[in-house]
Scaffold this motif. Sequence first.
Motif, PDB file in Angstrom:
ATOM      1  N   SER A   1       0.819  -1.214   0.000  1.00  0.00           N
ATOM      2  CA  SER A   1       0.000   0.000   0.000  1.00  0.00           C
ATOM      3  C   SER A   1       0.855   1.267   0.000  1.00  0.00           C
ATOM      4  CB  SER A   1      -0.990   0.000   1.160  1.00  0.00           C
ATOM      5  OG  SER A   1      -0.330  -0.066   2.396  1.00  0.00           O
ATOM      6  N   ILE A   2       1.982   1.275   0.705  1.00  0.00           N
ATOM      7  CA  ILE A   2       2.872   2.449   0.696  1.00  0.00           C
ATOM      8  C   ILE A   2       3.450   2.642  -0.708  1.00  0.00           C
ATOM      9  CG2 ILE A   2       5.116   3.321   1.491  1.00  0.00           C
ATOM     10  CD1 ILE A   2       3.233   3.732   3.661  1.00  0.00           C
ATOM     11  N   PHE A   3       3.921   1.558  -1.306  1.00  0.00           N
ATOM     12  CA  PHE A   3       4.472   1.635  -2.654  1.00  0.00           C
ATOM     13  C   PHE A   3       3.419   2.176  -3.629  1.00  0.00           C
ATOM     14  CE2 PHE A   3       5.137  -0.281  -6.845  1.00  0.00           C
ATOM     15  CZ  PHE A   3       6.423   0.151  -7.123  1.00  0.00           C
ATOM     16  N   ALA A   4       2.203   1.610  -3.558  1.00  0.00           N
ATOM     17  CA  ALA A   4       1.124   2.047  -4.457  1.00  0.00           C
ATOM     18  C   ALA A   4       0.752   3.503  -4.195  1.00  0.00           C
ATOM     19  CB  ALA A   4      -0.094   1.146  -4.295  1.00  0.00           C
ATOM     20  N   LEU A   5       0.722   3.916  -2.932  1.00  0.00           N
ATOM     21  CA  LEU A   5       0.408   5.308  -2.599  1.00  0.00           C
ATOM     22  C   LEU A   5       1.433   6.266  -3.209  1.00  0.00           C
ATOM     23  CD1 LEU A   5      -1.197   7.441  -0.837  1.00  0.00           C
ATOM     24  CD2 LEU A   5       0.549   7.019   0.890  1.00  0.00           C
ATOM     25  N   LEU A   6       2.704   5.953  -3.048  1.00  0.00           N
ATOM     26  CA  LEU A   6       3.761   6.806  -3.590  1.00  0.00           C
ATOM     27  C   LEU A   6       3.674   6.918  -5.108  1.00  0.00           C
ATOM     28  CD1 LEU A   6       6.690   5.498  -1.376  1.00  0.00           C
ATOM     29  CD2 LEU A   6       5.713   7.795  -1.287  1.00  0.00           C
ATOM     30  N   VAL A   7       3.511   5.785  -5.773  1.00  0.00           N
ATOM     31  CA  VAL A   7       3.463   5.784  -7.231  1.00  0.00           C
ATOM     32  C   VAL A   7       2.191   6.477  -7.724  1.00  0.00           C
ATOM     33  CG1 VAL A   7       3.322   4.303  -9.277  1.00  0.00           C
ATOM     34  CG2 VAL A   7       4.960   3.771  -7.458  1.00  0.00           C
TER      35      VAL A   7
ATOM     36  N   TYR B   1      -0.510  10.935 -10.311  1.00  0.00           N
ATOM     37  CA  TYR B   1      -1.618  11.884 -10.264  1.00  0.00           C
ATOM     38  C   TYR B   1      -1.120  13.325 -10.322  1.00  0.00           C
ATOM     39  CZ  TYR B   1      -6.098  13.885  -8.957  1.00  0.00           C
ATOM     40  OH  TYR B   1      -7.261  14.603  -8.959  1.00  0.00           O
ATOM     41  N   SER B   2       0.070  13.546  -9.767  1.00  0.00           N
ATOM     42  CA  SER B   2       0.653  14.892  -9.767  1.00  0.00           C
ATOM     43  C   SER B   2       1.294  15.256 -11.104  1.00  0.00           C
ATOM     44  CB  SER B   2       1.687  15.012  -8.649  1.00  0.00           C
ATOM     45  OG  SER B   2       1.059  14.850  -7.404  1.00  0.00           O
ATOM     46  N   GLY B   3       1.288  14.314 -12.037  1.00  0.00           N
ATOM     47  CA  GLY B   3       1.782  14.631 -13.368  1.00  0.00           C
ATOM     48  C   GLY B   3       3.118  14.024 -13.734  1.00  0.00           C
ATOM     49  N   ARG B   4       3.709  13.249 -12.853  1.00  0.00           N
ATOM     50  CA  ARG B   4       4.971  12.591 -13.193  1.00  0.00           C
ATOM     51  C   ARG B   4       4.706  11.486 -14.214  1.00  0.00           C
ATOM     52  NH1 ARG B   4       8.465  15.996 -11.551  1.00  0.00           N
ATOM     53  NH2 ARG B   4       8.656  16.292  -9.338  1.00  0.00           N
ATOM     54  N   PRO B   5       5.583  11.335 -15.181  1.00  0.00           N
ATOM     55  CA  PRO B   5       5.386  10.246 -16.152  1.00  0.00           C
ATOM     56  C   PRO B   5       5.759   8.904 -15.537  1.00  0.00           C
ATOM     57  CG  PRO B   5       7.380  11.475 -16.667  1.00  0.00           C
ATOM     58  CD  PRO B   5       6.715  12.194 -15.527  1.00  0.00           C
TER      59      PRO B   5
ATOM     60  N   LEU C   1       9.199   3.880 -10.308  1.00  0.00           N
ATOM     61  CA  LEU C   1       9.080   2.601  -9.599  1.00  0.00           C
ATOM     62  C   LEU C   1      10.239   2.411  -8.621  1.00  0.00           C
ATOM     63  CD1 LEU C   1       7.900   0.266 -12.496  1.00  0.00           C
ATOM     64  CD2 LEU C   1       6.512   1.333 -10.713  1.00  0.00           C
ATOM     65  N   ALA C   2      11.440   2.808  -9.023  1.00  0.00           N
ATOM     66  CA  ALA C   2      12.603   2.716  -8.132  1.00  0.00           C
ATOM     67  C   ALA C   2      12.420   3.628  -6.921  1.00  0.00           C
ATOM     68  CB  ALA C   2      13.881   3.078  -8.892  1.00  0.00           C
ATOM     69  N   PHE C   3      11.907   4.842  -7.159  1.00  0.00           N
ATOM     70  CA  PHE C   3      11.623   5.764  -6.055  1.00  0.00           C
ATOM     71  C   PHE C   3      10.665   5.117  -5.056  1.00  0.00           C
ATOM     72  CE2 PHE C   3       8.361   8.721  -4.494  1.00  0.00           C
ATOM     73  CZ  PHE C   3       9.123   9.459  -3.615  1.00  0.00           C
ATOM     74  N   GLY C   4       9.558   4.557  -5.563  1.00  0.00           N
ATOM     75  CA  GLY C   4       8.592   3.900  -4.686  1.00  0.00           C
ATOM     76  C   GLY C   4       9.213   2.762  -3.911  1.00  0.00           C
ATOM     77  N   ALA C   5      10.038   1.962  -4.585  1.00  0.00           N
ATOM     78  CA  ALA C   5      10.675   0.815  -3.922  1.00  0.00           C
ATOM     79  C   ALA C   5      11.678   1.269  -2.863  1.00  0.00           C
ATOM     80  CB  ALA C   5      11.357  -0.063  -4.963  1.00  0.00           C
ATOM     81  N   ILE C   6      12.487   2.278  -3.182  1.00  0.00           N
ATOM     82  CA  ILE C   6      13.499   2.757  -2.236  1.00  0.00           C
ATOM     83  C   ILE C   6      12.849   3.365  -1.000  1.00  0.00           C
ATOM     84  CG2 ILE C   6      15.293   4.531  -1.906  1.00  0.00           C
ATOM     85  CD1 ILE C   6      16.123   3.946  -4.846  1.00  0.00           C
TER      86      ILE C   6
END
Length: 173
Positions: A117-123, A128-132, A138-143
């Motif tokens: 859920s944390i990973f999904a929330l971050l991604v 939603y904020s406009g990041r491609p 995905l690496a950001f979410g995982a880290i």
Amino acid sequence: MKTKSALYKDLVGTAIALALVAAYYVAAGDIPRSSLIGKGVGADALPRGLGFIAGILCLILLAQNLWPLLKGQYKHEDKPTPEKRRESQIKHLRAAGMLLIGIVYLWVFQLVGWPVSIFALLVATALYSGRPFSMKLLAFGAIVTVSFWLLFVVILEISMPMGILEPLTHIFS
């Protein structure tokens, strides 16, 4: 210079924030006061300190919005154009979308566990904020997810619901 209605809206928002901060401060007082250091500083010190600081900031914001109203220093409003109305609606819809992401996060937290859920929330929030969508995202979410796991589960030893990853917990123990 703000318009009169904008100042009133800010006052209402500040009053709501102040009420929430007061409730938070009172709730923080219910944390057991077992002294960690032996000098009277207990587990409630940080939450109460944060509540106190947030309360001070709310009072400053309240004063910043009251002062122009009391002095009559505000801009008179023009009738909103259709473009401004549409712009305002879009802003409200975007805020509602962020709220929806948070609600879905809370709903799936127990079901799928905090790592997923944390990973999904971050991604989801970044998208939603406009990041491609990218491998960097995905690496950001995982880290960040692994960092939270190290901080809360390993270092602070706070048990978190693992959800669908529960069978894998013996690997990380």
